[in-house]
Design a protein around this motif. Structure first.
Motif, mmCIF file in Angstrom:
data_model
loop_
_atom_site.group_PDB
_atom_site.id
_atom_site.type_symbol
_atom_site.label_atom_id
_atom_site.label_comp_id
_atom_site.label_asym_id
_atom_site.label_seq_id
_atom_site.Cartn_x
_atom_site.Cartn_y
_atom_site.Cartn_z
ATOM 1 N N GLU A 117 -77.642 -42.697 12.499
ATOM 2 C CA GLU A 117 -78.306 -43.478 13.547
ATOM 3 C C GLU A 117 -77.499 -44.730 13.896
ATOM 4 O OE1 GLU A 117 -80.489 -42.907 15.669
ATOM 5 O OE2 GLU A 117 -80.863 -44.923 16.417
ATOM 6 N N THR A 148 -73.270 -45.739 21.733
ATOM 7 C CA THR A 148 -73.927 -46.134 22.983
ATOM 8 C C THR A 148 -73.358 -47.455 23.489
ATOM 9 O OG1 THR A 148 -75.901 -45.166 22.001
ATOM 10 C CG2 THR A 148 -76.196 -46.306 24.077
ATOM 11 N N GLY A 182 -68.781 -46.766 27.285
ATOM 12 C CA GLY A 182 -68.275 -47.155 28.605
ATOM 13 C C GLY A 182 -66.961 -47.906 28.504
ATOM 14 N N TYR A 183 -66.889 -48.826 27.560
ATOM 15 C CA TYR A 183 -65.664 -49.614 27.393
ATOM 16 C C TYR A 183 -64.474 -48.735 27.025
ATOM 17 C CZ TYR A 183 -68.619 -53.772 27.451
ATOM 18 O OH TYR A 183 -69.496 -54.756 27.815
ATOM 19 N N ALA A 228 -73.853 -37.144 27.274
ATOM 20 C CA ALA A 228 -74.586 -37.845 28.347
ATOM 21 C C ALA A 228 -73.591 -38.548 29.269
ATOM 22 C CB ALA A 228 -75.576 -38.854 27.755
ATOM 23 N N THR A 231 -72.748 -37.287 33.240
ATOM 24 C CA THR A 231 -73.041 -38.260 34.290
ATOM 25 C C THR A 231 -71.810 -38.483 35.179
ATOM 26 O OG1 THR A 231 -74.601 -39.348 32.819
ATOM 27 C CG2 THR A 231 -73.917 -40.569 34.763
ATOM 28 N N TRP A 269 -85.755 -43.320 19.935
ATOM 29 C CA TRP A 269 -84.366 -43.756 19.711
ATOM 30 C C TRP A 269 -83.382 -42.918 20.498
ATOM 31 C CZ3 TRP A 269 -83.840 -44.398 13.685
ATOM 32 C CH2 TRP A 269 -84.605 -45.486 13.296
ATOM 33 N N LYS A 320 -81.024 -43.798 23.983
ATOM 34 C CA LYS A 320 -79.556 -43.701 23.962
ATOM 35 C C LYS A 320 -79.075 -42.858 25.144
ATOM 36 C CE LYS A 320 -78.859 -42.330 19.672
ATOM 37 N NZ LYS A 320 -79.877 -42.666 18.670
ATOM 38 N N VAL A 321 -79.779 -41.749 25.392
ATOM 39 C CA VAL A 321 -79.406 -40.880 26.504
ATOM 40 C C VAL A 321 -79.603 -41.614 27.833
ATOM 41 C CG1 VAL A 321 -80.054 -38.800 27.771
ATOM 42 C CG2 VAL A 321 -79.820 -38.717 25.279
ATOM 43 N N VAL A 377 -79.869 -44.858 28.603
ATOM 44 C CA VAL A 377 -79.000 -46.016 28.825
ATOM 45 C C VAL A 377 -77.565 -45.552 29.107
ATOM 46 C CG1 VAL A 377 -77.973 -48.053 27.735
ATOM 47 C CG2 VAL A 377 -80.422 -47.655 27.555
ATOM 48 N N THR A 378 -77.120 -44.524 28.377
ATOM 49 C CA THR A 378 -75.760 -44.023 28.608
ATOM 50 C C THR A 378 -75.650 -43.430 30.013
ATOM 51 O OG1 THR A 378 -75.535 -43.549 26.247
ATOM 52 C CG2 THR A 378 -73.950 -42.506 27.713
ATOM 53 N N VAL A 379 -76.646 -42.632 30.403
ATOM 54 C CA VAL A 379 -76.622 -42.046 31.747
ATOM 55 C C VAL A 379 -76.670 -43.158 32.801
ATOM 56 C CG1 VAL A 379 -77.946 -40.658 33.409
ATOM 57 C CG2 VAL A 379 -77.599 -39.807 31.076
ATOM 58 N N LYS A 391 -75.805 -46.364 32.634
ATOM 59 C CA LYS A 391 -74.608 -47.214 32.767
ATOM 60 C C LYS A 391 -73.419 -46.423 33.283
ATOM 61 C CE LYS A 391 -73.645 -47.938 27.999
ATOM 62 N NZ LYS A 391 -73.090 -48.868 27.023
ATOM 63 N N MET A 392 -73.295 -45.158 32.889
ATOM 64 C CA MET A 392 -72.155 -44.378 33.368
ATOM 65 C C MET A 392 -72.331 -43.997 34.843
ATOM 66 S SD MET A 392 -70.312 -44.825 30.886
ATOM 67 C CE MET A 392 -68.873 -44.138 31.684
ATOM 68 N N GLU A 423 -73.776 -56.307 33.743
ATOM 69 C CA GLU A 423 -72.448 -55.711 33.668
ATOM 70 C C GLU A 423 -72.687 -54.295 33.134
ATOM 71 O OE1 GLU A 423 -69.090 -54.430 33.632
ATOM 72 O OE2 GLU A 423 -69.509 -54.734 31.513
ATOM 73 N N LEU A 444 -71.150 -51.705 31.781
ATOM 74 C CA LEU A 444 -70.678 -51.185 30.498
ATOM 75 C C LEU A 444 -71.300 -51.901 29.304
ATOM 76 C CD1 LEU A 444 -66.937 -50.493 31.353
ATOM 77 C CD2 LEU A 444 -68.939 -49.031 31.598
ATOM 78 N N SER A 445 -71.892 -53.077 29.570
ATOM 79 C CA SER A 445 -72.473 -53.832 28.460
ATOM 80 C C SER A 445 -73.912 -53.425 28.166
ATOM 81 C CB SER A 445 -72.433 -55.325 28.759
ATOM 82 O OG SER A 445 -73.408 -55.624 29.752
ATOM 83 N N THR A 489 -77.073 -51.992 26.669
ATOM 84 C CA THR A 489 -77.392 -51.331 25.401
ATOM 85 C C THR A 489 -78.902 -51.199 25.292
ATOM 86 O OG1 THR A 489 -77.307 -53.487 24.360
ATOM 87 C CG2 THR A 489 -75.404 -52.079 24.029
ATOM 88 N N PRO A 490 -79.340 -50.217 24.536
ATOM 89 C CA PRO A 490 -80.778 -50.046 24.356
ATOM 90 C C PRO A 490 -81.403 -51.293 23.730
ATOM 91 C CG PRO A 490 -79.610 -48.112 23.566
ATOM 92 C CD PRO A 490 -78.570 -49.146 23.868
ATOM 93 N N TYR A 535 -83.576 -52.406 21.094
ATOM 94 C CA TYR A 535 -84.236 -52.025 19.837
ATOM 95 C C TYR A 535 -84.925 -53.263 19.295
ATOM 96 C CZ TYR A 535 -81.065 -47.991 19.860
ATOM 97 O OH TYR A 535 -80.373 -46.869 20.176
#
Ligand SMILES: [Zn+2]
Lengths: 335, 228
Positions: A45, A52, A56-57, A93, A97, B69, B73-74, B76-78, B80-81, B204, B206-207, B209-210, B212
């Motif tokens: 985890e 995550t 991107g970076y 993911a 995308t 969780w 993650k999925v 936020v990644t989708v 931001k990308m 921004e 790429l910055s 993040t989830p 938590y």
């Protein structure tokens, strides 16, 4: 064809740009070594959360280093099979995308196929078919690599992978994580014949491995020395333990070569960086007229360039994954 | 401003589109536990239903959690990308704010509630007329009950059960707590993101993040895996 490769199956967040499956334009790898040291190993985890944050970076870094933008990319390749499920998901993911937003073909790949291509990418003269030993902290198997991205698994580990045994013994001896490079370095000052550790399954006809007994034997001997108040010849223990692992890996690979009539061997994965393993393979193979190939050191551990290279090979075969690409943490190679 | 909003923190793929404060589409797709397989398809389906293409979208909103969780993650990644590769501004929205927005206008004080995935631990946020009051809360129902001092609308998934336990902790609240069952909404994410983007407050990409909220979870990990 310029392929963006993405690999997040375990603890490295990585992205790479590879041209025509041959030329690496960039390979960005963010290692989670700080976390690994903190927790003494991979915590799924925690690793997934870090992916995550970094994904991107890392992709931007791969583009910037190569002096390219997404406009230049022709396809996206990503590790979707075998690994930690939460970690794989982050890479997939991101890949799907980008594929959707830029209308680019997408291909999901098996992590081990990537390692096999790390060797092909490093050695353009490595012929296919050949016998491949893949060995790291997470996998340890013998694979018959055939033409057109076809694979047959000849044997695999019944318990610990060799890299895992390195890590566990190193941890027990109070050495740093990851154990492989540390033991490799320490062994150079030690006597590899100081102790005789078991070589599990070295004579068995099967092509499977088992390193758990060897690991226990080293740990027990170490405990015994302490109990008798003896000085601990750490370098000798490390060298003798490493020699036992190397002997087994080489012997099993040569057995596979004999059984399958191949004259070519590829060794790949994190442990293929081990200097003693390379030395013994080179000596033994030379004597027997077998050609042996290793990846560049930068391509031994997990990286996305190998995924891009494997993706290119499969794209040439006309394969594509749809936008419903999902992750399969336990699918075997060829499955 | 046409904004696409997604939130996958609550075991559904919530995808919505807004034009300013007007919701053009608000879809909720059942997802398997991980949200990954369908999410991009679901975005495409929602855009098509609204008669829009990704090109016409001017901004992206992403639900940051808390919640599942893996789901976050999925998502936020989708999110931001998508912002990065389609070159759109993005705003990350806490999912507790999304739930409060769904319940806006129904009560002066709204308390949004999301399970923390650990037995008896919940995340919550208080919103008075849409404005966040105090810090986000993470703790057990007893501590949350202590924070509720006036008529409050609880909003969230499976909210009836939370009302029951809270009232059990603090009987005086019996007549003061109302409930509204709700899941994260893509339309709400899009509206909140549009408001933020209009004020020039983009993140921004790429910055991102989830979110938590569970400090405790990080500690659980440390204690469980710490090298002894
Ligand atoms: Zn690997």
């Amino acid at each position: 064809m310029l392929i963006l490769g993405i690999e997040t199956s375990c603890d490295e967040t990585s992205a790479a740009l590879v041209e025509d499956g041959k030329t690496i334009l960039s390979s960005a790898i963010a290692t989670q070594l700080d976390l690994l040291k903190k927790y003494g190993g991979v915590v799924p985890e925690v690793a997934a959360r870090r992916h995550t944050e970094l994904i991107g970076y890392v992709i931007k870094e791969a583009l910037d280093t190569a002096g390219k933008t997404l406009d230049d990319v022709d396809a996206v390749a990503v590790t979707s099979r075998q690994g930690l499920i939460g970690c794989l998901m982050v890479g997939v993911a991101a890949a799907k995308t980008i594929s959707y937003a830029r209308q680019l073909p997408l291909i999901g790949l098996h992590h081990i196929e990537g390692h096999i291509f790390a060797n092909i990418l490093s050695n353009p003269d490595l012929p296919v078919p050949h016998i491949c030993l893949t060995v790291s902290g997470g996998h340890n198997m013998l694979v018959q690599v055939k033409k057109n991205c076809k694979y047959k698994v000849l044997g695999s580990t019944l318990d610990d992978a060799a890299g895992e045994a390195f890590d566990k013994v190193a941890k027990f001896l109070g050495l740093d994580f990851p154990g492989g490079p540390v033991i490799d370095r320490l062994s150079k000052q030690g006597n590899r014949k100081a102790f005789t550790f078991p070589r599990p399954m070295i004579r068995s006809k099967e092509l499977d491995f088992s390193f758990s007994g060897l690991k226990t034997s080293v740990i027990n001997m170490f405990k015994e020395k302490i109990a008798h108040g003896e000085m601990l010849p750490l370098a000798d223990i490390a060298a003798s333990f490493q020699e036992a692992i190397v002997d087994v890996l080489v012997a099993k690979t040569l057995r596979a070569v004999e059984e399958h009539g191949s004259k070519v061997v590829g060794v790949t994965g994190g442990v293929s960086a081990n200097s003693r393993l390379r030395e013994v393979f080179a000596e033994t193979c030379k004597k027997r007229g077998i050609k042996v190939f290793f990846p560049k050191l930068s391509l031994c551990t997990d990286n996305a360039a190998m995924i891009a290279a494997a993706g290119y090979a499969r794209m040439l075969l006309g394969e594509r994954s749809g936008l419903r690409l999902d992750v399969f943490p336990n699918t075997p190679l060829g499955g | 401003m046409i904004v696409l909003g997604i939130d996958t923190s609550g075991y559904v793929n919530a995808v919505g589109i807004s034009d300013g404060a007007k919701v053009l589409a608000d879809e909720s797709f059942p997802a398997r536990t991980d949200s990954l397989e369908q999410i991009v398809d679901n975005i495409d389906t929602t855009l098509k239903k609204a008669g829009l293409s990704l090109k016409e979208v001017e901004g992206i909103g992403v639900g940051l959690g808390p919640g599942s969780w893996t789901g976050i993650k999925v998502g936020v990644t989708v999110g931001k990308m998508l912002a990065f590769s389609a070159n759109k501004p993005v705003a990350g929205i806490p999912t507790l704010e999304v739930l409060a927005y769904v319940a806006r206008g129904k009560s002066p004080l709204v308390c949004s509630v999301i399970s923390a995935g650990i037995r008896d631990t919940i995340n919550a946020g208080f919103y008075r007329s849409g404005v966040k009051e105090g810090d986000f809360f993470t703790g057990d129902t007893k501590d949350l009950a202590a924070l509720i001092k006036e008529p409050t609308l609880l909003v969230g998934n499976n909210i009836e059960s939370y009302r029951e336990i809270i009232v059990k902790q603090k009987l005086s609240l019996e007549n003061n707590i109302n409930i509204m069952e709700a899941l994260p909404s893509g339309g709400a994410v899009a509206c909140l993101a549009a408001a933020r983007l209009n004020q020039g407050k983009s993140d921004e990409p790429l910055s991102l993040t989830p979110l938590y909220l569970k400090e405790s979870t990080a500690k659980v990990f440390v204690n469980k895996y710490k090298v002894k």
